[in-house]
Design an enzyme around this catalytic site. Structure first.
Site, short mmCIF file in Angstrom:
data_model
loop_
_atom_site.label_atom_id
_atom_site.label_comp_id
_atom_site.label_asym_id
_atom_site.label_seq_id
_atom_site.Cartn_x
_atom_site.Cartn_y
_atom_site.Cartn_z
N LYS A 137 0.12 4.28 -0.08
CA LYS A 137 -0.35 5.50 0.53
C LYS A 137 -0.20 6.61 -0.59
O LYS A 137 -0.24 6.58 -1.51
CB LYS A 137 0.11 5.68 1.87
CG LYS A 137 -0.15 4.32 2.71
CD LYS A 137 0.04 4.44 4.25
CE LYS A 137 -0.14 3.17 4.94
NZ LYS A 137 -0.01 3.32 6.45
N GLY A 186 2.67 2.11 10.88
CA GLY A 186 3.66 3.23 10.73
C GLY A 186 4.49 3.48 12.12
O GLY A 186 5.12 4.48 12.01
N GLU A 193 -6.95 4.82 8.12
CA GLU A 193 -6.70 6.13 7.57
C GLU A 193 -7.99 6.73 7.06
O GLU A 193 -8.26 7.89 7.29
CB GLU A 193 -5.50 6.30 6.99
CG GLU A 193 -4.42 5.94 7.61
CD GLU A 193 -3.18 5.43 6.93
OE1 GLU A 193 -2.81 5.36 5.61
OE2 GLU A 193 -2.08 4.82 7.63
N SER A 225 3.47 -2.60 10.19
CA SER A 225 4.95 -2.59 10.35
C SER A 225 5.62 -3.91 9.88
O SER A 225 6.40 -4.21 10.41
CB SER A 225 5.49 -2.15 11.78
OG SER A 225 4.97 -1.11 12.16
N GLY A 279 5.10 1.11 4.61
CA GLY A 279 6.46 1.77 4.42
C GLY A 279 7.66 0.91 3.77
O GLY A 279 8.16 1.64 2.69
N HIS A 308 -9.67 1.15 5.05
CA HIS A 308 -8.26 1.49 5.53
C HIS A 308 -8.48 2.36 7.04
O HIS A 308 -9.29 3.13 6.87
CB HIS A 308 -7.22 2.12 4.71
CG HIS A 308 -5.90 2.02 5.35
ND1 HIS A 308 -5.39 2.94 6.28
CD2 HIS A 308 -5.08 0.87 5.15
CE1 HIS A 308 -4.31 2.50 6.50
NE2 HIS A 308 -3.69 1.29 5.88
N ASN A 334 0.95 -1.13 0.07
CA ASN A 334 -0.03 -0.10 -0.09
C ASN A 334 1.08 1.24 0.06
O ASN A 334 1.74 1.53 1.14
CB ASN A 334 -0.85 0.00 1.27
CG ASN A 334 -1.65 1.17 1.37
OD1 ASN A 334 -1.72 2.08 0.50
ND2 ASN A 334 -2.33 1.38 2.44
N GLU A 389 -5.44 -5.15 10.52
CA GLU A 389 -4.44 -4.13 10.68
C GLU A 389 -4.58 -3.27 11.91
O GLU A 389 -5.38 -2.41 12.16
CB GLU A 389 -4.32 -3.05 9.43
CG GLU A 389 -3.96 -3.50 8.14
CD GLU A 389 -3.24 -2.57 7.33
OE1 GLU A 389 -2.39 -2.64 6.63
OE2 GLU A 389 -3.97 -1.43 7.13
P1 13P Z 1 3.06 0.33 7.68
O1 13P Z 1 3.56 -1.10 7.15
O2 13P Z 1 4.13 1.32 7.22
O3 13P Z 1 2.85 0.17 8.97
O4 13P Z 1 1.61 0.45 7.10
C1 13P Z 1 0.63 -0.59 7.10
C2 13P Z 1 -0.58 -0.19 6.40
O5 13P Z 1 -1.23 0.82 6.91
C3 13P Z 1 -0.81 -0.85 5.23
O6 13P Z 1 -1.77 -0.69 4.78
#
Ligand code: 13P
Length: 247
Positions: free
Chosen positions: A11, A172, A96, A212, A234, A94, A9, A166
């Protein structure tokens, strides 16, 4: 057996030019048929990404869409636009989107239904905050998220949904859930699906872990019985993603 699905992802990262560069670095070593590999890119990058991925097995997805077909919905994109541009997966719900953009369970359910109706492959996200993890109510919360998302979704469509667990506290933050913590919840989600549907859907639905994920923890996480791959943030923007795909 369930085929693993490992999705990056991206983002809100990567311009069109950066997309070309990153895909150039990743595509050969991520091109496998052992697992399903999906790059979930900003919608504006889909056409370019599609071109760059020609001749590979790597699939594309977008991070969001709106459940109406077309019309006066400024800023939104439809399922048909995504499919026509060459992506086939879409992330729904998600954390977010839920937290920053206030998407609620009703909207997420409408999106899940519409994605299936349109032929998009949804990756439905769920997961609890740190507060709910610490006060011990996280399972009840996740159960509600799953039940409301799958309202009026048929057996076949449920089976063709990918769920991504998640935990928000792991996104993150560099704080990965341990493989046992992740497995506990992924199994719990599978059991809920079994209760809502039947054993076939329970056994075939794919459940990812996200939060993560990196090249060091991927193998242990993906070796768990109920974890069918990962949704990677990330680390999907770096060459490290190659090692995650080839965990
Ligand atoms: P990270 O791998 O950066 O923690 O993000 C996870 C995520 O939100 C994937 O959708």
């Amino acid at each position: 057996m369930r085929k693993k699905i490992i999705a990056g992802n991206w983002k809100m990262n990567m311009t069109v030019s950066e997309t070309k560069e990153l895909i150039g670095k990743l595509k050969d070593k991520c091109n496998t048929d052992k697992v399903d590999v999906v790059f979930i890119v900003p919608s504006i990058d889909v056409t370019t990404a599609k071109e760059c991925l020609k001749g590979t097995n790597i699939r594309l997805g977008t991070q969001n869409f709106y459940f109406e077909d077309k019309g006066a919905f400024t800023g939104e994109i439809s399922a048909k636009m995504i499919l026509d541009a060459g992506a086939e997966y879409v992330i729904i719900g998600h954390s977010e989107r839920r937290n920053i953009f206030k998407e609620d369970d009703t909207m997420i359910n409408k999106k899940l239904i519409k994605a299936h109706e349109s032929g998009l492959k949804p990756i439905l996200c769920c997961g609890e905050s740190l507060e709910l993890r610490e006060n011990g109510t996280y399972k009840k919360f996740i159960e509600e998220q799953i039940k409301s998302a799958f309202l009026n979704v048929s057996d076949v469509n449920a089976m063709n949904t990918v769920i991504a667990y998640e935990p928000i506290w792991a996104i993150g933050t560099g704080k990965t859930a341990t493989s046992d913590e992740a497995e506990e919840v992924c199994k719990f989600i599978r059991d809920i699906i079994g209760k809502l549907y039947n054993d076939k859907v329970k056994d075939e639905i794919r459940i990812q872990y996200g939060g993560s994920v990196n090249s060091k923890n991927a193998n242990e996480l993906f070796s768990k019985e109920d974890i069918d791959g990962g949704l990677v943030g990330g680390a999907s923007l770096k060459e490290e993603f190659i090692d995650i795909v080839n965990y």
